[in-house]
Design an enzyme around this catalytic site. Structure first.
Site, PDB file in Angstrom:
ATOM      1  N   ARG A 155       2.723 -13.377  24.385  1.00 24.48           N
ATOM      2  CA  ARG A 155       3.360 -13.876  23.159  1.00 24.48           C
ATOM      3  C   ARG A 155       4.890 -13.781  23.241  1.00 24.48           C
ATOM      4  O   ARG A 155       5.431 -12.799  23.733  1.00 24.48           O
ATOM      5  CB  ARG A 155       2.860 -13.043  21.973  1.00 24.48           C
ATOM      6  CG  ARG A 155       3.441 -13.494  20.661  1.00 24.48           C
ATOM      7  CD  ARG A 155       2.617 -13.050  19.528  1.00 24.48           C
ATOM      8  NE  ARG A 155       2.710 -11.612  19.298  1.00 24.48           N
ATOM      9  CZ  ARG A 155       2.195 -11.031  18.212  1.00 24.48           C
ATOM     10  NH1 ARG A 155       1.561 -11.753  17.315  1.00 24.48           N
ATOM     11  NH2 ARG A 155       2.297  -9.732  18.047  1.00 24.48           N
ATOM     12  N   ARG A 184      -1.696   0.072  19.997  1.00 25.86           N
ATOM     13  CA  ARG A 184      -2.022  -0.697  18.780  1.00 25.86           C
ATOM     14  C   ARG A 184      -3.518  -0.936  18.652  1.00 25.86           C
ATOM     15  O   ARG A 184      -4.078  -0.833  17.562  1.00 25.86           O
ATOM     16  CB  ARG A 184      -1.280  -2.043  18.788  1.00 25.86           C
ATOM     17  CG  ARG A 184       0.187  -1.878  18.502  1.00 25.86           C
ATOM     18  CD  ARG A 184       0.953  -3.106  18.906  1.00 25.86           C
ATOM     19  NE  ARG A 184       0.787  -4.211  17.975  1.00 25.86           N
ATOM     20  CZ  ARG A 184       1.112  -5.463  18.280  1.00 25.86           C
ATOM     21  NH1 ARG A 184       1.568  -5.767  19.474  1.00 25.86           N
ATOM     22  NH2 ARG A 184       0.957  -6.407  17.377  1.00 25.86           N
TER      23      ARG A 184
HETATM   24  P1  AMP Z   1       2.295  -6.961  12.515  1.00 27.60           P
HETATM   25  O1  AMP Z   1       3.451  -7.891  12.536  1.00 27.60           O
HETATM   26  O2  AMP Z   1       1.385  -7.149  11.343  1.00 27.60           O
HETATM   27  O3  AMP Z   1       1.547  -6.946  13.830  1.00 27.60           O
HETATM   28  O4  AMP Z   1       2.912  -5.466  12.337  1.00 27.60           O
HETATM   29  C1  AMP Z   1       3.767  -4.927  13.322  1.00 27.60           C
HETATM   30  C2  AMP Z   1       3.947  -3.434  13.152  1.00 27.60           C
HETATM   31  O5  AMP Z   1       4.500  -3.161  11.849  1.00 27.60           O
HETATM   32  C3  AMP Z   1       2.693  -2.576  13.211  1.00 27.60           C
HETATM   33  O6  AMP Z   1       2.273  -2.296  14.529  1.00 27.60           O
HETATM   34  C4  AMP Z   1       3.178  -1.311  12.468  1.00 27.60           C
HETATM   35  O7  AMP Z   1       4.030  -0.534  13.290  1.00 27.60           O
HETATM   36  C5  AMP Z   1       4.035  -1.902  11.361  1.00 27.60           C
HETATM   37  N1  AMP Z   1       3.223  -2.163  10.154  1.00 27.60           N
HETATM   38  C6  AMP Z   1       3.023  -3.373   9.554  1.00 27.60           C
HETATM   39  N2  AMP Z   1       2.208  -3.256   8.493  1.00 27.60           N
HETATM   40  C7  AMP Z   1       1.864  -1.953   8.425  1.00 27.60           C
HETATM   41  C8  AMP Z   1       1.026  -1.191   7.551  1.00 27.60           C
HETATM   42  N3  AMP Z   1       0.347  -1.759   6.540  1.00 27.60           N
HETATM   43  N4  AMP Z   1       0.916   0.146   7.769  1.00 27.60           N
HETATM   44  C9  AMP Z   1       1.585   0.746   8.771  1.00 27.60           C
HETATM   45  N5  AMP Z   1       2.382   0.097   9.638  1.00 27.60           N
HETATM   46  C10 AMP Z   1       2.526  -1.243   9.470  1.00 27.60           C
END
Ligand code: AMP
Length: 213
Positions: free
Chosen positions: A127, A170
């Protein structure tokens, strides 16, 4: 419509969320995008969350809960929202129910995008992103000019958390902390599941079919 998108990293969650928000005219709230904007702008919140995100770890619940409460109580979201990336833990899900209850509201649906691990790893490692929020894949959806965004001409970058070590973290965290939400919402009878191991447009068609039924 009040919808939560529940899906593993690399499932195409963000891409499908944008397409759904456009088609149904629902405001899209991506917690990952909000946090990344804060990191880029070097805000206090950005400095606080940067090291968690870089490693692929979850940001502490307290930070997210406060952020989401502030947004969902805003009048812009009173008639609906598409939550992309929240909740990711059981305490976050409980907090979301509390916020909605305060307004005598409830979720209409939780959409789960199901994708096997080997596909997730392939998608995440290839990506590439743009700060304008466009997203590409080196093999499946490359930009016209190598490393340059088709939409705005800026240089593409790889998210720190799309590197190999962070991807592993992750996926492990997803299994431990986020996957239990599937049975949490299944008990409420609002889960919709789509097989996400297909091309973007095909997955989108499948999702729309679920919503339109
Ligand atoms: P994403 O863009 O949804 O893949 O989110 C990227 C990163 O943001 C995640 O791996 C977490 O580090 C952080 N993050 C986003 N949403 C959350 C959440 N609801 N709780 C905890 N960390 C979050």
């Amino acid at each position: 419509m009040k919808i939560v998108l529940l899906a593993p990293p690399g499932s195409g969650k963000g891409t499908q969320a944008k397409m759904l928000a456009d088609k149904y005219g629902i405001p899209h709230i991506s917690t990952g995008d909000i946090l990344r904007d804060n990191i880029r702008a070097k805000t206090e919140l950005g400095v606080e969350v940067g090291s968690y995100m870089e490693k692929g770890e979850l940001v502490p619940d307290g930070v997210l809960v406060e952020m989401i409460r502030g947004r969902l109580l805003h009048p812009d979201y009173a008639s609906g929202f598409l939550l992309d990336g929240y909740p990711r833990t059981l305490p976050q899900a409980d907090e979301l129910s509390k916020i909605l209850n305060e307004r005598r509201n409830r979720l209409d649906a939780v959409l789960y995008i199901d994708v096997p691990d080997d596909v997730l790893i392939k998608r995440l490692s290839g990506r590439r992103m743009c700060t304008c929020r466009a997203s590409y894949h080196l093999l499946f959806n490359p930009p016209e000019r190598d490393g340059i965004c088709d939409h705005c001409g800026k240089k593409l970058y790889q998210r720190d958390d799309d590197r190999e070590e962070a991807i592993k973290t992750r996926l492990e965290i997803y299994k431990q902390r986020t996957q239990p939400l599937i049975s949490y919402y299944a008990k409420e009878g609002i889960m919709l599941t789509v097989n996400g191991a297909a091309e973007i447009s095909e997955v989108f068609t499948r999702i729309c079919r679920l919503f339109d039924d």
